[in-house]
Scaffold this active site. Structure first.
Site, PDB file in Angstrom:
ATOM      1  N   ASP A   1      16.469  71.389 -21.874  1.00 20.89           N
ATOM      2  CA  ASP A   1      16.900  72.732 -22.258  1.00 20.89           C
ATOM      3  C   ASP A   1      16.447  73.747 -21.213  1.00 20.89           C
ATOM      4  O   ASP A   1      15.439  73.534 -20.520  1.00 20.89           O
ATOM      5  CB  ASP A   1      16.296  73.126 -23.613  1.00 20.89           C
ATOM      6  CG  ASP A   1      16.863  72.348 -24.769  1.00 20.89           C
ATOM      7  OD1 ASP A   1      17.970  71.799 -24.642  1.00 20.89           O
ATOM      8  OD2 ASP A   1      16.184  72.306 -25.814  1.00 20.89           O
ATOM      9  N   LYS A   2      17.134  74.843 -21.135  1.00 18.27           N
ATOM     10  CA  LYS A   2      16.788  75.912 -20.201  1.00 18.27           C
ATOM     11  C   LYS A   2      15.332  76.348 -20.383  1.00 18.27           C
ATOM     12  O   LYS A   2      14.630  76.601 -19.409  1.00 18.27           O
ATOM     13  CB  LYS A   2      17.733  77.104 -20.416  1.00 18.27           C
ATOM     14  CG  LYS A   2      17.488  78.275 -19.497  1.00 18.27           C
ATOM     15  CD  LYS A   2      18.511  79.382 -19.730  1.00 18.27           C
ATOM     16  CE  LYS A   2      18.293  80.540 -18.790  1.00 18.27           C
ATOM     17  NZ  LYS A   2      19.324  81.577 -18.955  1.00 18.27           N
TER      18      LYS A   2
END
Length: 189
Positions: free
Chosen positions: A51-52
């Site tokens: 995930d970012k």
């Protein structure tokens, strides 16, 4: 970005939090890992994602053959992914295996949720590394790879990750993102 390791077959990075692996649908002009790597190394193949907001180790393939080999290891659960996370609260257990079936992209916030009827089988092995008065440092090993799996399983157990307001952690000034780091990755190379 300096890789942890790079050769003719793979690139292994310690991805910083806040940098997307792929183009961000909301911020189209923001930098992302694949673009930065391809500017330096040419064609890159995605093996898995973070995930970012998650920092840590991630591997990319540089050839189609390396991509096939790594994908098979990930699909057959031969690759081992260990994360470190800080949970809100202190679990009563030292080790626990979460086996909550998960369904992704639920609602307007695209959350993942436990869904006993329509969810996909999911398993995360948790171990308490260290206890603090209001938090616990956890090791989390992914046995399956669902979107937000560690975050949702921690929440389902009653111990959301510090800073993870999407999954009901209280707001904090300690960290501006979910306290989740991809600590180690093992695979055959």
């Amino acid at each position: 970005m300096e890789p942890l390791h790079a050769d003719e077959q793979v690139i292994i990075l310690d991805k910083p939090a806040g940098l997307s692996v792929l183009p961000d649908g909301w911020e189209k002009d923001s930098p992302y890992v694949i673009k930065l790597l391809e500017e330096q190394y040419g064609r890159i193949f995605i093996v898995h994602r973070l995930d970012k907001t998650t920092s840590g180790v991630i591997v990319f393939a540089r050839t189609a053959e390396a991509h096939r080999t790594l994908n098979m290891q990930f699909d057959q659960r031969q690759a081992r992914k260990i994360y470190h996370a800080i949970a809100v609260g202190n679990p009563k257990w030292d080790e626990h295996v979460a086996r909550h079936p998960l369904r992704v992209n639920v609602g307007h916030k695209h959350r993942t949720m436990v869904d006993d009827k329509n969810g996909k089988p999911s398993e995360t092995r948790f171990k308490v590394i260290k206890r603090y008065p209001a938090h616990a440092l956890l090791e989390a090993e992914l046995m399956t790879g669902r979107t937000h799996q560690i975050r949702v399983h921690a929440y389902a157990l009653g111990y959301p990750l510090l800073g993870d307001v999407l999954y009901s952690a209280p707001e904090t000034d300690l960290i501006e993102r979910p306290a989740l780091h991809a600590y180690s990755l093992s695979f055959n190379h």
